[in-house]
Design a protein around this motif. Structure first.
Motif, mmCIF file in Angstrom:
data_model
loop_
_atom_site.group_PDB
_atom_site.id
_atom_site.type_symbol
_atom_site.label_atom_id
_atom_site.label_comp_id
_atom_site.label_asym_id
_atom_site.label_seq_id
_atom_site.Cartn_x
_atom_site.Cartn_y
_atom_site.Cartn_z
ATOM 1 N N THR A 1 0.830 -1.207 0.000
ATOM 2 C CA THR A 1 0.000 0.000 0.000
ATOM 3 C C THR A 1 0.861 1.252 0.000
ATOM 4 O O THR A 1 0.572 2.225 -0.713
ATOM 5 N N ALA A 2 1.937 1.246 0.810
ATOM 6 C CA ALA A 2 2.819 2.412 0.871
ATOM 7 C C ALA A 2 3.462 2.692 -0.484
ATOM 8 O O ALA A 2 3.524 3.851 -0.928
ATOM 9 N N VAL A 3 3.933 1.650 -1.158
ATOM 10 C CA VAL A 3 4.573 1.838 -2.465
ATOM 11 C C VAL A 3 3.567 2.368 -3.492
ATOM 12 O O VAL A 3 3.823 3.357 -4.189
ATOM 13 N N ALA A 4 2.402 1.716 -3.582
ATOM 14 C CA ALA A 4 1.405 2.121 -4.578
ATOM 15 C C ALA A 4 0.878 3.527 -4.310
ATOM 16 O O ALA A 4 0.756 4.356 -5.228
ATOM 17 N N ALA A 5 0.543 3.818 -3.054
ATOM 18 C CA ALA A 5 0.001 5.130 -2.711
ATOM 19 C C ALA A 5 1.037 6.228 -2.905
ATOM 20 O O ALA A 5 0.699 7.351 -3.309
ATOM 21 N N THR A 6 2.309 5.923 -2.620
ATOM 22 C CA THR A 6 3.358 6.934 -2.771
ATOM 23 C C THR A 6 3.589 7.276 -4.233
ATOM 24 O O THR A 6 3.719 8.453 -4.601
ATOM 25 N N ILE A 7 3.644 6.261 -5.084
ATOM 26 C CA ILE A 7 3.829 6.519 -6.516
ATOM 27 C C ILE A 7 2.657 7.330 -7.066
ATOM 28 O O ILE A 7 2.837 8.350 -7.747
ATOM 29 N N ALA A 8 1.426 6.900 -6.754
ATOM 30 C CA ALA A 8 0.248 7.593 -7.268
ATOM 31 C C ALA A 8 0.118 8.993 -6.672
ATOM 32 O O ALA A 8 -0.179 9.958 -7.380
ATOM 33 N N GLY A 9 0.334 9.135 -5.365
ATOM 34 C CA GLY A 9 0.192 10.433 -4.720
ATOM 35 C C GLY A 9 1.223 11.430 -5.174
ATOM 36 O O GLY A 9 0.921 12.624 -5.369
ATOM 37 N N THR A 10 2.469 10.982 -5.354
ATOM 38 C CA THR A 10 3.523 11.871 -5.843
ATOM 39 C C THR A 10 3.231 12.328 -7.266
ATOM 40 O O THR A 10 3.396 13.514 -7.601
ATOM 41 N N PHE A 11 2.786 11.397 -8.092
ATOM 42 C CA PHE A 11 2.437 11.759 -9.472
ATOM 43 C C PHE A 11 1.299 12.770 -9.498
ATOM 44 O O PHE A 11 1.349 13.772 -10.228
ATOM 45 N N LEU A 12 0.261 12.544 -8.705
ATOM 46 C CA LEU A 12 -0.881 13.449 -8.683
ATOM 47 C C LEU A 12 -0.468 14.837 -8.186
ATOM 48 O O LEU A 12 -0.887 15.854 -8.747
ATOM 49 N N ALA A 13 0.347 14.888 -7.126
ATOM 50 C CA ALA A 13 0.806 16.176 -6.595
ATOM 51 C C ALA A 13 1.646 16.918 -7.612
ATOM 52 O O ALA A 13 1.500 18.141 -7.798
ATOM 53 N N TRP A 14 2.544 16.212 -8.275
ATOM 54 C CA TRP A 14 3.375 16.837 -9.309
ATOM 55 C C TRP A 14 2.515 17.384 -10.440
ATOM 56 O O TRP A 14 2.734 18.510 -10.916
ATOM 57 N N ALA A 15 1.527 16.614 -10.886
ATOM 58 C CA ALA A 15 0.670 17.051 -11.980
ATOM 59 C C ALA A 15 -0.130 18.294 -11.601
ATOM 60 O O ALA A 15 -0.293 19.212 -12.417
ATOM 61 N N VAL A 16 -0.631 18.353 -10.366
ATOM 62 C CA VAL A 16 -1.459 19.477 -9.937
ATOM 63 C C VAL A 16 -0.632 20.726 -9.669
ATOM 64 O O VAL A 16 -1.018 21.839 -10.047
ATOM 65 N N VAL A 17 0.528 20.570 -9.041
ATOM 66 C CA VAL A 17 1.304 21.719 -8.580
ATOM 67 C C VAL A 17 2.317 22.196 -9.608
ATOM 68 O O VAL A 17 2.572 23.400 -9.717
ATOM 69 N N ARG A 18 2.897 21.298 -10.395
ATOM 70 C CA ARG A 18 4.040 21.658 -11.225
ATOM 71 C C ARG A 18 3.788 21.658 -12.729
ATOM 72 O O ARG A 18 4.707 21.952 -13.495
ATOM 73 N N THR A 19 2.598 21.323 -13.171
ATOM 74 C CA THR A 19 2.361 21.264 -14.615
ATOM 75 C C THR A 19 1.182 22.155 -15.010
ATOM 76 O O THR A 19 0.461 22.662 -14.157
ATOM 77 N N ASP A 20 1.022 22.317 -16.315
ATOM 78 C CA ASP A 20 -0.109 23.096 -16.844
ATOM 79 C C ASP A 20 -1.269 22.182 -17.231
ATOM 80 O O ASP A 20 -2.058 22.515 -18.119
ATOM 81 N N MET A 21 -1.372 21.046 -16.552
ATOM 82 C CA MET A 21 -2.468 20.106 -16.816
ATOM 83 C C MET A 21 -3.806 20.810 -16.645
ATOM 84 O O MET A 21 -4.007 21.566 -15.686
ATOM 85 N N PRO A 22 -4.769 20.602 -17.546
ATOM 86 C CA PRO A 22 -6.102 21.201 -17.371
ATOM 87 C C PRO A 22 -6.839 20.547 -16.201
ATOM 88 O O PRO A 22 -6.556 19.408 -15.830
#
Length: 569
Positions: A75-96
């Motif tokens: 759970t820690a591995v899966a949640a960390t990969i998904a959560g980090t990706f989601l945070a990066w997409a929301v905070v650091r990209t121009d994703m709509p």
């Protein structure tokens, strides 16, 4: 920070602090001592290690420990990969749709992994799962998904624990200095190289801290293993602890030894998390308040957005839709016909099921009164820790954080056996649930009030004291009004947590003292999936309604101008 009160053993606040410390010791230290003592004594009261020998030497119990570690790690591995990706997409990209994704990502906090597991049984159980029925209807061979497995448990838990990683990593990304990223881009490095070589290393403590927190939360989870593990005969520590209390003869020593084992796992994980978050050398924080430049994704914008929506679909849309559809149908099949729709499940669960109404009353009492009393206690703790120089204030601060390492089942086990004997008997009353909820969630309230208090300059409190007001008048008329935003935010979090708590409730409730989560679990044991779907949807609706009401009453959903009637405060 200046302290508004100097140290003095004659200060009335010193005795208030002593009372608070003794109260916290009764809630935390005493049950922990009872738990440890039970694990080291045999039936005759003599010292022994036989319970630990059975816990670690018996293949069945050892399997439960190993399953706990596997599920928590996965759970820690899966949640960390998904959560980090989601945070990066929301905070650091121009994703709509960044604002939509960020707001929707916290929705799983309102429900629980327990409700999520129930929803995924409706969606992916081998026999009656809606997705498997659709797969069979389309001519697919065999079973598409089997949620009753280690993989299914890791999948569900990671969906609902991922927001913790998202919030921690998103906060770190917002606070870091973007200069190094801009230098990397100016030097010709691309998006992938800059992200992996610069951005992620800078927020590594937050990523590892989030991973360790999720590891602890997954290890102490009871609802998901009870729903998905029990049918597959997959035992974990939490279900084994509950089983030790429900089996005959009751094996209290074994349950205590397993509880100590789970407590040790949680405390080690939290200790490592604090160490990771304390390593600030990995993080740079700019002094000029520079705003980071968002990465331009180009053609990847919509692909990244689709990946974020996939998480929201799996964690929010599909489970909520499954729960709602199950609650308004007479039969759970992929063949939708008009004669299958009904509101009978809601009528039955509310009027004919004897537990519902008293469970609703008990849950509302614990959520409203418990959250209010807990927040007041947390305000006093924060005031004593941050606004005085009294001896023992650091011990008070540390003691208030200790429950973070206590899994709900372990805390309930300790409280049960601490307060089941005279002279003080809480078991069989609603106050033992009250004590358990308060103890488990004190750290949330203290963090909410402390985060607000450190932003308030003590000069107003000093002025009140200089004008002749005593500490109580100052605390009531100055400190509490200034703490209102933080206390309200903490109250909302506590209300949601209290209204959905299952891990502690499952050991502490008694007849006529059921809460909503226990009522849902009771329906699960009886195989009443359509009725429990109706009750689960009512529980989610209650949390959403109270959240909206609290925001409306407080004005947190309005702009500053609207809250002050258009006048400048």
């Amino acid at each position: 920070m200046r302290r508004v009160r100097a140290a003095s053993l004659l200060d009335p606040l010193f005795y208030v602090q002593v009372v608070v410390i003794l109260f916290l010791c009764a809630l935390i230290v005493y049950p922990a001592a009872i738990l440890l003592g039970m694990s080291l004594r045999d039936e005759a009261g003599g010292l022994t290690l036989k319970w630990f020998a059975e816990a670690y030497g018996n293949a069945r119990n050892l399997g439960a420990i190993l399953n706990t570690l596997v599920i928590a790690s996965g759970t820690a591995v899966a949640a960390t990969i998904a959560g980090t990706f989601l945070a990066w997409a929301v905070v650091r990209t121009d994703m709509p749709g960044r604002r939509l994704v960020e707001m929707a990502s916290v929705v799983p906090f309102i429900s629980t992994p327990f409700i999520g597991a129930l929803a995924w049984v409706l969606l992916a159980s081998p026999g009656a799962g809606l997705l498997n029925q659709l797969w069979s209807y389309l001519g697919g061979p065999g079973v598409l998904l089997d949620i009753y497995s280690l993989g299914g448990m890791i999948f569900v838990e990671s969906l609902y624990e991922m927001p913790f990683v998202f919030l921690m990593v998103a906060g770190a990304l917002r606070s870091m200095d973007p200069t190094l990223e801009e230098a990397s881009l100016s030097a010709g490095a691309g998006l992938w190289r800059t992200t992996t070589r610069v951005t992620l290393p800078l927020v590594l403590p937050a990523i590892l801290g989030g991973a360790l927190l999720v590891f602890v939360l997954a290890a102490e989870q009871f609802g998901v293993p009870a729903v998905l593990g029990t049918p597959a005969r997959i035992r974990v520590l939490t279900t084994s602890i509950v089983e030790s209390q429900a089996s005959y003869p009751i094996r209290l020593g074994l349950g205590a030894a397993l509880s100590v084992t789970l407590l040790a796992i949680a405390l080690v994980g939290l200790w490592l998390q604090r160490r990771m978050l304390g390593r600030r050398s990995y993080t740079t924080i700019g002094g000029k308040g520079a705003q980071p430049r968002r990465f331009r994704l180009g053609r990847l914008r919509w692909a990244i957005f689709a990946a974020c929506l996939a998480y929201l679909m799996l964690a929010v849309a599909l489970p909520y839709a499954a729960i709602f559809l199950s609650s308004i149908r007479t039969i759970w099949t992929a063949d939708f016909r008009w004669d299958q729709w009904t509101l009978e499940n809601y009528r039955w669960v509310f009027f004919d099921y004897p537990i519902t109404q008293r469970a609703l009353v008990n849950s509302l009492f614990l959520a409203v009164v418990g959250a209010s009393v807990t927040m007041l206690l947390c305000a006093v703790i924060s005031f004593l820790s941050l606004r005085t120089r009294l001896p023992g204030r650091r011990a008070l601060d540390y003691l208030s954080m200790v429950p973070m390492g206590f899994p709900g089942v372990v805390l309930a086990f300790g409280l049960l056996h601490a307060w089941i004997h005279p002279p003080v008997v809480l078991y069989g009353t609603i106050w033992i649930l009250f004590a358990a909820y308060m103890t488990r969630y004190i750290p949330i309230g203290v963090r909410a009030t402390s985060a607000t208090l450190v932003q308030i300059h003590p000069e107003l409190e000093e002025s009140s004291l200089s004008s002749g007001a005593n500490w109580f008048q100052t605390f009531k008329n100055v400190t509490l009004p200034l703490l209102k935003p933080g206390m309200l935010a903490g109250w909302i979090l506590l209300f949601i947590a209290f209204s959905r708590e299952l891990s502690a409730s499952i050991l502490l409730y008694s007849p006529r003292l059921e809460v909503l989560s226990v009522a849902i679990y009771d329906l699960l044991l009886g195989g009443e999936f359509r009725a429990l779907s109706a009750l689960a949807f009512l529980q989610i609706g209650m949390a959403l309604a109270m959240l909206a009401l609290a925001k409306w009453v407080s004005g947190l959903d309005r702009t500053p101008g609207e809250r002050t009637g258009g006048r400048t405060p």
